[in-house]
Enzyme design. Structure first.
Site, mmCIF file in Angstrom:
data_model
loop_
_atom_site.group_PDB
_atom_site.id
_atom_site.type_symbol
_atom_site.label_atom_id
_atom_site.label_comp_id
_atom_site.label_asym_id
_atom_site.label_seq_id
_atom_site.Cartn_x
_atom_site.Cartn_y
_atom_site.Cartn_z
ATOM 1 N N SER A 21 0.666 -1.254 -0.114
ATOM 2 C CA SER A 21 0.137 -0.134 -0.067
ATOM 3 C C SER A 21 0.656 1.224 -0.176
ATOM 4 O O SER A 21 1.962 1.231 -0.290
ATOM 5 C CB SER A 21 -0.846 -0.177 1.178
ATOM 6 O OG SER A 21 -1.891 0.839 1.047
ATOM 7 N N ASN A 22 0.317 2.342 0.189
ATOM 8 C CA ASN A 22 1.190 3.481 0.278
ATOM 9 C C ASN A 22 0.684 4.550 1.572
ATOM 10 O O ASN A 22 -0.417 4.228 2.095
ATOM 11 C CB ASN A 22 1.022 4.434 -1.048
ATOM 12 C CG ASN A 22 -0.348 4.589 -1.479
ATOM 13 O OD1 ASN A 22 -0.820 5.613 -0.815
ATOM 14 N ND2 ASN A 22 -0.788 4.109 -2.413
ATOM 15 N N ARG A 23 1.218 5.571 1.635
ATOM 16 C CA ARG A 23 0.916 6.504 2.751
ATOM 17 C C ARG A 23 -0.297 7.565 2.635
ATOM 18 O O ARG A 23 -0.483 8.373 3.276
ATOM 19 C CB ARG A 23 2.295 7.483 3.175
ATOM 20 C CG ARG A 23 3.198 6.446 3.681
ATOM 21 C CD ARG A 23 4.693 7.161 3.842
ATOM 22 N NE ARG A 23 4.570 8.521 4.139
ATOM 23 C CZ ARG A 23 5.606 9.511 4.266
ATOM 24 N NH1 ARG A 23 6.615 9.005 3.822
ATOM 25 N NH2 ARG A 23 5.407 10.623 4.962
ATOM 26 N N ALA A 88 -4.547 7.526 -4.395
ATOM 27 C CA ALA A 88 -3.186 6.856 -4.860
ATOM 28 C C ALA A 88 -3.219 5.545 -4.990
ATOM 29 O O ALA A 88 -2.950 4.591 -4.007
ATOM 30 C CB ALA A 88 -2.471 7.211 -3.513
#
Ligand code: C5P
Length: 222
Positions: A21-23, A88
């Site tokens: 995943s991402n932030r 995102a």
């Protein structure tokens, strides 16, 4: 007008307990959804996992993977006048998802990844789409050039670019807005709520302009 907005990160499973995943916090997308509702628009908010309360008056669709987000967007895009893809989305996902938890070992371990489908581009390349298509670009360098490339390649009407080092997980942002006709607009450092209000105003103005132009073309042809 009806706004479709994507927000937050996606999660791409590796096995039943792990994911890529991402932030992304989802704050910008949720703020745009709030601002659009405040301006009297209808909103469908399609969100990846985020720890924010969805706006009460939005139709809220919760998704996890990029494939789920792709399907939800395609189910609702044609019913919308403005599509704002702010999520995102992970760029890669594991080529295979293990049905059982992968055991720890001492040897090196590598994971084969494959690209996810680009949701924004899939809408941009759709022939005869009627909605205004807005993409986001979080960049760390050459912001204007990279955003202009994205605008062309994904065939968007508008790209909203920001410096990823300022905008991610924070309450404030600074934006550069690029339009299909080459016009450019800057909004200086401001809370995401204020930026969202300005963006919604810009999007509805451009959507109205786009629809008026299309109506004139149809009238001229008949
Ligand atoms: O190419 P990049 O990921 O930087 O582009 C960002 C824009 O494209 C954002 O609007 C994002 O929501 C959208 N995007 C998408 N599907 C992907 C990757 C990005 O809709 N798989």
């Amino acid at each position: 007008m009806r706004f479709l907005i994507t927000a937050g990160p996606t999660r791409e499973p590796i096995d039943p307990v792990r994911y890529i995943s991402n932030r992304s916090s989802g704050k910008m997308g949720y703020a745009i959804a709030e601002a659009a509702l405040e301006a009297g628009h209808d909103v469908i908010l399609i969100s990846g996992p985020a720890s924010l309360a969805p706006p009460r008056k939005a139709k809220f669709i919760s998704v996890s993977t990029s494939d789920e987000m792709f399907d939800a967007v395609h189910r609702h895009a044609d019913k919308s006048e403005v599509c704002v893809l702010c999520a995102a989305v992970a760029d890669y996902k594991p080529a295979q998802v293990s049905p059982v938890k992968i055991k720890k070992g001492n040897a090196e371990f590598s994971l084969e990844l494959m690209p996810t489908r680009d949701i924004l581009q899939s809408l941009g390349l759709q022939e005869r789409h009627k909605f205004l298509l807005v993409g986001f670009a979080a960049e760390t360098d050459h912001i204007e050039e990279n955003a202009a490339k994205k605008l062309r390649e994904k065939n968007c009407d508008i790209i909203v670019a920001n410096d990823a080092r300022i905008g991610m997980e924070t309450d404030e942002n600074k934006l550069l807005i690029l339009f299909r006709d080459g016009e450019m607009n800057k909004i200086s450092h401001a809370p995401k709520q204020n930026l969202a209000r300005e963006l919604v105003e810009i999007f509805s103005k451009f959507a109205t302009k786009k629809f008026d132009k299309e109506n004139v073309m149809i009238t001229e042809r008949t």
